[in-house]
Design a protein around this motif. Structure first.
Motif, PDB file in Angstrom:
ATOM      1  N   VAL A 150      -8.285   4.835   4.688  1.00  0.00           N
ATOM      2  CA  VAL A 150      -8.249   3.994   3.507  1.00  0.00           C
ATOM      3  C   VAL A 150      -6.792   3.877   3.040  1.00  0.00           C
ATOM      4  O   VAL A 150      -6.043   4.851   3.030  1.00  0.00           O
ATOM      5  N   LYS A 151      -6.399   2.647   2.685  1.00  0.00           N
ATOM      6  CA  LYS A 151      -5.031   2.394   2.218  1.00  0.00           C
ATOM      7  C   LYS A 151      -4.959   2.620   0.717  1.00  0.00           C
ATOM      8  O   LYS A 151      -5.722   2.040  -0.053  1.00  0.00           O
ATOM      9  N   VAL A 152      -4.044   3.486   0.304  1.00  0.00           N
ATOM     10  CA  VAL A 152      -3.868   3.823  -1.106  1.00  0.00           C
ATOM     11  C   VAL A 152      -2.418   3.555  -1.509  1.00  0.00           C
ATOM     12  O   VAL A 152      -1.487   3.885  -0.768  1.00  0.00           O
ATOM     13  N   THR A 153      -2.248   2.947  -2.670  1.00  0.00           N
ATOM     14  CA  THR A 153      -0.914   2.729  -3.225  1.00  0.00           C
ATOM     15  C   THR A 153      -0.729   3.663  -4.413  1.00  0.00           C
ATOM     16  O   THR A 153      -1.594   3.726  -5.287  1.00  0.00           O
ATOM     17  N   TYR A 154       0.386   4.409  -4.424  1.00  0.00           N
ATOM     18  CA  TYR A 154       0.653   5.291  -5.553  1.00  0.00           C
ATOM     19  C   TYR A 154       2.078   5.078  -6.047  1.00  0.00           C
ATOM     20  O   TYR A 154       2.944   4.563  -5.331  1.00  0.00           O
ATOM     21  N   LYS A 155       2.320   5.456  -7.291  1.00  0.00           N
ATOM     22  CA  LYS A 155       3.632   5.272  -7.915  1.00  0.00           C
ATOM     23  C   LYS A 155       4.242   6.639  -8.238  1.00  0.00           C
ATOM     24  O   LYS A 155       3.560   7.521  -8.758  1.00  0.00           O
ATOM     25  N   ARG A 156       5.530   6.767  -7.898  1.00  0.00           N
ATOM     26  CA  ARG A 156       6.283   7.982  -8.211  1.00  0.00           C
ATOM     27  C   ARG A 156       7.692   7.572  -8.645  1.00  0.00           C
ATOM     28  O   ARG A 156       8.344   6.792  -7.934  1.00  0.00           O
ATOM     29  N   ASP A 157       8.111   8.056  -9.793  1.00  0.00           N
ATOM     30  CA  ASP A 157       9.438   7.712 -10.323  1.00  0.00           C
ATOM     31  C   ASP A 157       9.619   6.201 -10.433  1.00  0.00           C
ATOM     32  O   ASP A 157      10.701   5.662 -10.145  1.00  0.00           O
ATOM     33  N   GLY A 158       8.544   5.519 -10.815  1.00  0.00           N
ATOM     34  CA  GLY A 158       8.622   4.085 -11.036  1.00  0.00           C
ATOM     35  C   GLY A 158       8.562   3.236  -9.784  1.00  0.00           C
ATOM     36  O   GLY A 158       8.596   2.004  -9.870  1.00  0.00           O
TER      37      GLY A 158
END
Length: 514
Positions: free
Chosen positions: A384-392
């Motif tokens: 499964v493709k997941v998008t996450y945000k770190r430090d903007g």
């Protein structure tokens, strides 16, 4: 002339053998298909009629006529064991009300009780999907069709985390309801609810889709994460309820539970599961389990006897004002990662505590149900493709879902004499043994015990998952139908089970009490 006659007879016999072989091959191929694949084959040759009137408006008469024969009345006999669900008073604490058994009527002493619900036939050979809470306490399950024929049903699989169950009756050439696509359901579109409310006969009501992805906290604690951890706690958990309901204002009442929610084309888009009401009867809010999730769960029940779940391995909380203030972030939506499971799918892909999951398969995550339902459709080993945000900054990763060992978490009990009821009373799920397993143990028959329920006979006598049952009452068994058939030969209320495991051959003699 004799030679010609012999040649003609030979040709006819050869043709018959070829046709018979093809039919056998066709039957085996069909057995390996998913329910959706089998439906696609059927409807390719039998398309649904156009369900619009000459003015272009929805014509509910066609949809109702197409669907109603495939929605069945389920009647169960059960032993009431007292109130096990705790207190009452929440407008969402209505399984008993919706199913026709108010909590306050439950007695402290066991007694026989009757209740009813609905179910949806999804294949012409007798498979029916319904809610788990309709059949979970059943000693005996009866299914009545719209043609007034009645059959006993056996449980193929059920799971309280999804509130879904698959049952089967012994019949063929049955009407069934065509699967739709719940991803394409739009807020505001017309829908029909079909079932057996308030002990009435088959009933159709109309309304619209009011919302999607609803979580109402009816299947378990709202503080549970769907991926192996309690929110804000560090111990793994095995019971992980999944809620992502389609909300509708079509009239739904007690007895509709397990019935069909269909679109104006007569396609199944959900299984009706609950209502929100301060009185226990219709107040304008009904909830259905999306069919795209149902498809995966029923295929798992049929193949494995239990749900095969993949897990991301994170503990999270929806981003809200409290999270923004505590962690000094500007995001207004997404899932804030509180912790990750060591060696879990998320940790292996680089996701860390403090990251914000923003998308799943390119779809923006607004609530936990956006991630919850999408992952629940998948199995261990799926990606499964997941998008996450770190430090903007956003980053895309592909997770390979991992499994979580399921615990025995179901209940089963029984008190009558039919083979189907004894089957349900065993409190176990089975799948056919593989060729490799038969070769390993040098056996010619066998079904594998895939699930053992705490209060069933197998659970009581300590039978463990993984046992290969080779004979029931002296008869070889290779599938659940043969198990049930062999149980019909139970003598002197004793079920004889022969099996093999790594510890060798075992034999059990189980007393069946009535």
């Amino acid at each position: 002339m004799k030679k010609i006659g012999i040649t003609l007879i030979t040709a006819l016999v050869g043709g018959a053998v070829a046709i018979g072989g093809y039919k056998l091959f066709e039957s085996k191929q069909a057995e390996q298909m998913s329910f959706e694949e089998k439906q696609n084959v059927y409807y390719a040759s039998n398309p649904l009629p156009e369900m619009l009137s000459s003015t272009g408006n929805p014509d509910f008469t066609e949809a109702a006529a197409a669907v109603s024969p495939g929605v069945v009345h389920i009647r169960v006999t059960m032993t009431s064991r007292g109130n096990q669900r705790g207190g009452q008073g929440s407008p969402f604490d209505m399984f008993e009300e919706f199913f026709g058994m108010p909590q306050q009527r439950r007695q402290s002493r066991p007694q026989q009780a009757m209740a009813s619900g609905s179910g949806v036939m999804i294949s012409n050979d007798g498979y029916i999907v319904t809610n788990n809470h309709v059949v979970e306490d059943a000693d005996k399950i009866e299914v009545k069709l719209t043609n007034q024929r009645t059959y006993e049903a056996k449980v193929i699989g059920r799971d309280p985390d999804f509130d879904l169950a698959l049952i089967k009756i012994n019949a063929t050439k049955l009407p069934f309801v065509k699967f739709g696509d719940s991803d394409n359901v739009r807020i505001g579109e017309w829908v029909l609810a079909v079932g057996y409310p308030l002990s009435l006969q088959s009933t159709v009501t109309a309304g619209i889709v009011s919302a999607k992805g609803r979580q109402i906290g009816i299947l378990g604690e709202q503080q549970q994460s769907p991926y192996g951890y309690r929110q804000q706690q560090e111990e793994p958990i095995a019971r992980t309820a999944v809620e992502s309901f389609i909300q509708t204002d079509a009239v739904i009442n007690k007895g509709n539970s397990g019935g069909a929610l269909v679109n104006a084309r007569g396609e199944l888009i959900g299984i009706n599961a609950a209502i929100a009401s301060p009185t226990g009867v219709y107040a304008g809010y009904g909830f259905a389990i999306p069919v795209n999730l149902v498809k995966k769960i029923v295929d798992d029940f049929k193949e494995f006897g239990t749900v095969q779940r993949g897990y991301v391995g994170v503990s999270f909380r929806e981003v809200d004002e409290q999270i923004r203030e505590k962690y000094n972030i500007d995001d207004v939506q997404g899932l804030f990662v509180l912790d990750v499971v060591e060696d879990g799918a998320a940790a292996s892909s680089g996701i860390k505590k403090g990251d914000i999951i923003t998308k799943v398969e390119g779809k923006t995550v607004i609530s936990s149900s956006d991630l919850q339902e999408r992952v629940a459709r998948l199995s261990p080993g799926d990606k499964v493709k997941v998008t996450y945000k770190r430090d903007g900054k956003e980053k895309d990763v592909t997770l390979t879902l991992k499994g979580l060992e399921a615990k025995a978490k179901e209940e089963a009990a029984g008190s009558n004499k039919s083979a189907t009821e004894i089957f349900n009373k065993l409190g176990a799920s089975f799948k056919p043994a593989s060729a490799a397993q038969k070769k390993q143990y040098d056996i010619s028959s066998g079904v594998v015990v895939t699930q053992v329920h705490r209060e069933g006979i197998f659970g009581y006598f300590g039978v463990e998952r993984g046992l290969i049952v080779t004979h029931v009452n002296g008869k070889p068994v290779n599938n659940v139908d043969q198990v049930e058939s062999a149980l019909g030969d139970t003598k002197r209320n004793i079920v004889r089970i022969t099996g093999v495991s790594e510890n060798g051959t075992v034999e059990f003699n189980f007393p069946i009490e009535y």
